[in-house]
Design a protein around this motif. Structure first.
Motif, PDB file in Angstrom:
ATOM      1  N   TYR A  56       0.832  -1.205   0.000  1.00  0.00           N
ATOM      2  CA  TYR A  56       0.000   0.000   0.000  1.00  0.00           C
ATOM      3  C   TYR A  56       0.869   1.259   0.000  1.00  0.00           C
ATOM      4  O   TYR A  56       0.706   2.161  -0.834  1.00  0.00           O
ATOM      5  CB  TYR A  56      -0.902  -0.052   1.243  1.00  0.00           C
ATOM      6  N   ILE A  57       1.850   1.312   0.912  1.00  0.00           N
ATOM      7  CA  ILE A  57       2.702   2.505   1.005  1.00  0.00           C
ATOM      8  C   ILE A  57       3.571   2.645  -0.243  1.00  0.00           C
ATOM      9  O   ILE A  57       3.691   3.730  -0.812  1.00  0.00           O
ATOM     10  CB  ILE A  57       3.570   2.447   2.284  1.00  0.00           C
ATOM     11  N   THR A  58       4.150   1.527  -0.694  1.00  0.00           N
ATOM     12  CA  THR A  58       5.040   1.591  -1.853  1.00  0.00           C
ATOM     13  C   THR A  58       4.337   2.198  -3.062  1.00  0.00           C
ATOM     14  O   THR A  58       4.858   3.117  -3.695  1.00  0.00           O
ATOM     15  CB  THR A  58       5.543   0.176  -2.220  1.00  0.00           C
ATOM     16  N   ILE A  59       3.142   1.682  -3.391  1.00  0.00           N
ATOM     17  CA  ILE A  59       2.451   2.160  -4.593  1.00  0.00           C
ATOM     18  C   ILE A  59       2.177   3.654  -4.488  1.00  0.00           C
ATOM     19  O   ILE A  59       2.524   4.437  -5.392  1.00  0.00           O
ATOM     20  CB  ILE A  59       1.130   1.384  -4.806  1.00  0.00           C
ATOM     21  N   LEU A  60       1.614   4.077  -3.366  1.00  0.00           N
ATOM     22  CA  LEU A  60       1.239   5.493  -3.250  1.00  0.00           C
ATOM     23  C   LEU A  60       2.458   6.411  -3.214  1.00  0.00           C
ATOM     24  O   LEU A  60       2.459   7.481  -3.831  1.00  0.00           O
ATOM     25  CB  LEU A  60       0.378   5.701  -2.007  1.00  0.00           C
ATOM     26  N   VAL A  61       3.509   5.981  -2.529  1.00  0.00           N
ATOM     27  CA  VAL A  61       4.716   6.808  -2.460  1.00  0.00           C
ATOM     28  C   VAL A  61       5.335   6.956  -3.851  1.00  0.00           C
ATOM     29  O   VAL A  61       5.737   8.048  -4.254  1.00  0.00           O
ATOM     30  CB  VAL A  61       5.731   6.198  -1.456  1.00  0.00           C
ATOM     31  N   LEU A  62       5.360   5.869  -4.612  1.00  0.00           N
ATOM     32  CA  LEU A  62       5.943   5.940  -5.953  1.00  0.00           C
ATOM     33  C   LEU A  62       5.125   6.867  -6.855  1.00  0.00           C
ATOM     34  O   LEU A  62       5.683   7.657  -7.610  1.00  0.00           O
ATOM     35  CB  LEU A  62       6.053   4.547  -6.569  1.00  0.00           C
ATOM     36  N   VAL A  63       3.791   6.776  -6.753  1.00  0.00           N
ATOM     37  CA  VAL A  63       2.930   7.675  -7.537  1.00  0.00           C
ATOM     38  C   VAL A  63       3.247   9.129  -7.197  1.00  0.00           C
ATOM     39  O   VAL A  63       3.497   9.966  -8.071  1.00  0.00           O
ATOM     40  CB  VAL A  63       1.435   7.373  -7.256  1.00  0.00           C
TER      41      VAL A  63
END
Lengths: 168, 274
Positions: A115-122
């Motif tokens: 969850y954190i990885t996807i949003l942080v990368l976006v």
């Protein structure tokens, strides 16, 4: 509700101060800065009004832009991140999201990590795209997204572990 | 009408997102052009105040380095003073002596160098005599140009900013070029559009040119670390190692050219008549 409001306002102020006074000056390897202020968007109460999240993210971003003289880059990146959050939640948590039963402090490490990885990368991709403002520098943008993203991710995971109250 | 309202209500989140996104993109695009009227900048009481209180604490950590820098500068000025005393026989009456340039001092309260467009925030504003488009230097070399000014604070477009364009020249031969930054190394800037006839050698000094009213002629910038001809083979692109350590700036001087208004009006008149 009231309790929630106070907690989120405090988080807003503390994260901005931490970002502006500490994390904007890390300059690891000369160019890598983490942006853990996105924790505000990650931890925003899930059941709550979506419009509220969008407005709060905009305010969060524009305040940061004011401090770092960056126009509206943080605001745009935070907006995209806030707007795409429900889809990421749905794809990561599936049914649990529909029933509003998730608490970030209670979910398993893998789910939290994804969850954190996807949003942080976006967020970081939009941020560095707007900062560089030149699509031909895509490799530079991706490099910065990756390095800063890893840094932010680690900080976010540490912060969540440190400051979450376990309710059994 | 009812249907339009229904659609508006149905997509209200998207519309909200879209409007705010457009607004922030507008600010972003504005921040990428040099001549802008910025609404969002750090020269205001909130960010200025917070940066000031941080600086009140953190300035102690750099005290030793900044003392050394001041000592070095004093030493250099003293040397100049006593070495010119012999040759100048007529003492000027300093009370009537105004000169072309006026200097102001300021403390740096926030400094970035890891972004593509870097800004510096100074603790000096309109009430201290600071205006837009004044030059900012340290004892070693140039730092940037004043951008936004509030009552107590001001922001500086650092030379480490992709919008920064400063007129500079080779100290030895006087060939001109434009000082730019490629956004990578905070110690290296580029001098572009230098004529191919110019005698460029490694280690030569680059100073500011006298072509603009922002900086006086001959303020140090750096030394040549490498150079190459550009694609058309008519102009050199020269990489310059800065004299200043842009990552550690404590005190700066701001230069005001008192003849500036006169020069600008004259230039405008000339342009209008053509």
């Amino acid at each position: 509700m009231n309790n929630n409001f106070i907690r989120n306002s405090l988080r807003f102020i503390l994260l901005i101060l931490a970002q502006v006074l500490i994390f904007n000056h890390i300059n690891f390897l000369g160019f890598v800065n983490p942006y853990p202020y996105v924790l505000f968007i990650l931890l925003f109460p899930i059941g709550d009004n979506r419009a509220m999240l969008i407005i709060c993210s905009f305010l969060l971003g524009i305040t940061l832009d004011m401090f770092s003289n960056s126009g509206g880059m943080h605001a745009a990146a935070s907006l995209v991140m806030a707007y795409s959050r429900p889809w990421v939640l749905r794809s990561v948590f599936g049914v649990a999201y529909e029933y509003n039963t998730i608490r970030i402090s209670n979910i398993s490490f893998t789910e939290r990590f994804i969850y954190i990885t996807i949003l942080v990368l976006v967020h970081h991709f939009v941020l560095f795209l707007l900062e560089t403002f030149n699509v031909s520098d895509i490799l530079y943008i991706l490099k910065k997204t990756l390095f800063s993203g890893i840094f932010t991710l680690i900080l976010c995971l540490i912060f969540i572990t440190l400051f979450s109250v376990k309710r059994k | 009408m009812q249907q339009i309202l229904n659609i508006l209500i149905k997509y209200r989140n998207f519309l909200l997102f879209f409007v705010l996104l457009l607004l922030s993109l507008f600010f972003t695009i504005q921040s990428h052009s040099y001549h802008r009227s910025k609404f969002v900048n750090s020269a205001n009481f909130l960010s200025g105040g917070i940066y000031t209180s941080l600086d009140d604490v953190s300035s102690y950590f750099d005290l030793k380095i900044h003392n050394d820098q001041l000592l070095e500068e004093n030493n250099m000025l003293r040397q100049q003073l006593f070495n010119t005393l012999d040759t100048v026989t007529v003492r000027q009456d300093t009370s009537t002596f105004t000169g072309t340039y006026k200097f102001f001092k300021a403390r740096v309260i926030n400094n970035n160098y890891a972004l593509r467009d870097n800004f510096i925030t100074l603790r000096a504003g309109r009430r201290d005599g600071i205006e837009k488009d004044l030059g900012v230097i340290t004892s070693k070399g140039i730092v940037g140009v004043i951008d936004q000014v509030s009552t107590k604070f001001s922001t500086v477009v650092s030379i480490l900013n992709s919008n920064s364009q400063i007129n500079a020249k080779l100290q030895k031969s006087g060939h001109f070029g434009i000082l730019e930054w490629d956004g990578k190394d905070p110690n290296i800037v580029e001098l572009v559009d230098v004529q191919e006839k110019a005698p460029v050698t490694k280690g030569d000094t680059i100073v500011t040119g006298g072509m603009s009213t922002i900086f006086p002629e001959g303020i140090g910038i750096g030394t040549i670390s490498s150079f190459q001809l550009d694609a058309s083979e008519n102009y050199y692109t020269i990489k310059i190692k800065l004299f200043n350590d842009m990552t550690n700036i404590g005190h700066v001087y701001i230069i005001k050219n008192l003849d500036r208004k006169e020069i600008e009006t004259l230039e405008e008149q000339t342009r209008d008549e053509q």
